[in-house]
Design a protein around this motif. Sequence first.
Motif, short mmCIF file in Angstrom:
data_model
loop_
_atom_site.label_atom_id
_atom_site.label_comp_id
_atom_site.label_asym_id
_atom_site.label_seq_id
_atom_site.Cartn_x
_atom_site.Cartn_y
_atom_site.Cartn_z
N GLN A 118 0.76 -1.30 0.03
CA GLN A 118 -0.08 0.00 -0.03
C GLN A 118 0.83 1.29 0.15
OE1 GLN A 118 -2.34 -0.74 3.66
NE2 GLN A 118 -3.85 -1.70 2.41
N ILE A 119 1.73 1.45 0.88
CA ILE A 119 2.70 2.45 0.88
C ILE A 119 3.62 2.61 -0.53
CG2 ILE A 119 4.52 3.52 2.18
CD1 ILE A 119 3.96 2.04 4.63
N ASP A 120 4.10 1.47 -1.06
CA ASP A 120 4.62 1.44 -2.43
C ASP A 120 3.87 2.47 -3.35
OD1 ASP A 120 6.73 -0.05 -1.26
OD2 ASP A 120 6.19 -1.81 -2.09
N PHE A 121 2.52 1.96 -3.25
CA PHE A 121 1.46 2.48 -4.13
C PHE A 121 1.73 4.15 -4.19
CE2 PHE A 121 -2.73 4.36 -4.98
CZ PHE A 121 -3.11 4.07 -6.11
N LEU A 122 1.82 4.69 -2.95
CA LEU A 122 1.95 5.95 -2.57
C LEU A 122 3.01 6.49 -3.24
CD1 LEU A 122 1.20 6.49 1.00
CD2 LEU A 122 -0.56 7.00 -0.89
N VAL A 123 4.09 5.79 -3.18
CA VAL A 123 5.38 6.21 -4.04
C VAL A 123 5.17 6.34 -5.68
CG1 VAL A 123 8.11 5.75 -4.57
CG2 VAL A 123 7.04 5.19 -2.25
N LYS A 124 4.56 5.35 -6.31
CA LYS A 124 3.97 5.55 -7.40
C LYS A 124 3.46 6.75 -7.90
CE LYS A 124 4.46 0.43 -7.95
NZ LYS A 124 3.43 -0.84 -8.51
#
Length: 284
Positions: A118-124
């Motif tokens: 979920q946090i990786d999604f924020l980076v994207k």
Amino acid sequence: MQAYLCVGNYAAVPYEIQGLEMRVYCVEELCYAIRENAFLIDGSIMSDALLKWLREQCGLGELADFLYPMVHRQGSLSIYVSTILQYVGLYDAETIRQVEQILKRGAGLSGLEKRKEQIDFLVKKKKYVAAIRGYENLLLKWEEYGEKGMAVPGEELKAAIYHNKGVAYTRLMLYGQAGDSFLAAYRLGGKEEEYFCFLATKRLELPESQYVSFASGEMEHYELTMELERRMEELQREFRLQPEKLMLRERELAKLSGDERRYQEEGKRLCETLKEAYRFSAME
């Protein structure tokens, strides 16, 4: 061209999907968000808050009633989500089946692994400040689990968290903090890629004379320092063709020609372009 009959009302108050940092204003937007981010959806979507929003904001009391037993009897996430998708009718049966399969695969992940995704999604999505805060909270949770004797994933995943945290810091041009994260990832996983990233942040952080002094003490990683210089030269060549570089060139030409008005205008245009890009990347 296809036309779809919308279901329910357009909400005056949006529903925020936890973990995705997304707000939706109608049940069709909810379905779209679920389909596009199915791997990131977790049990937090099975909540009374969503049922209340469907009932009061969307006028979908019948759907809320269907979902109520699943929320309060800890039903299957995949069945819960497919119920919403089938009721709304935005997608065909095959698409719904694919979403179910994704949810079932995600069910095998630990809570920490799911949260990382979920946090990786924020980076994207270039939400770097929110992502960094999320990674820090995740690492704290990791330590908390360890202190309580709870099972945690392997060190490889922890190294990946530090790596992605370093990426987020780099995008904010906070090279010192980025370097600390990449170095932590290297110490956990021992991958040369992580040390290369650490060297790159030092190259960007330090004045050239200081970096040369630093690199001279890195004989163990001599090949990496040489590869870094090769890539830096390649990136500099590419940068000369980028819009920002062309703006700088226009400003330089205006100054050389004595055109003060154009020089000031080009400077303002460049600053606004860069500031807007930075504001977007730093938004929470």
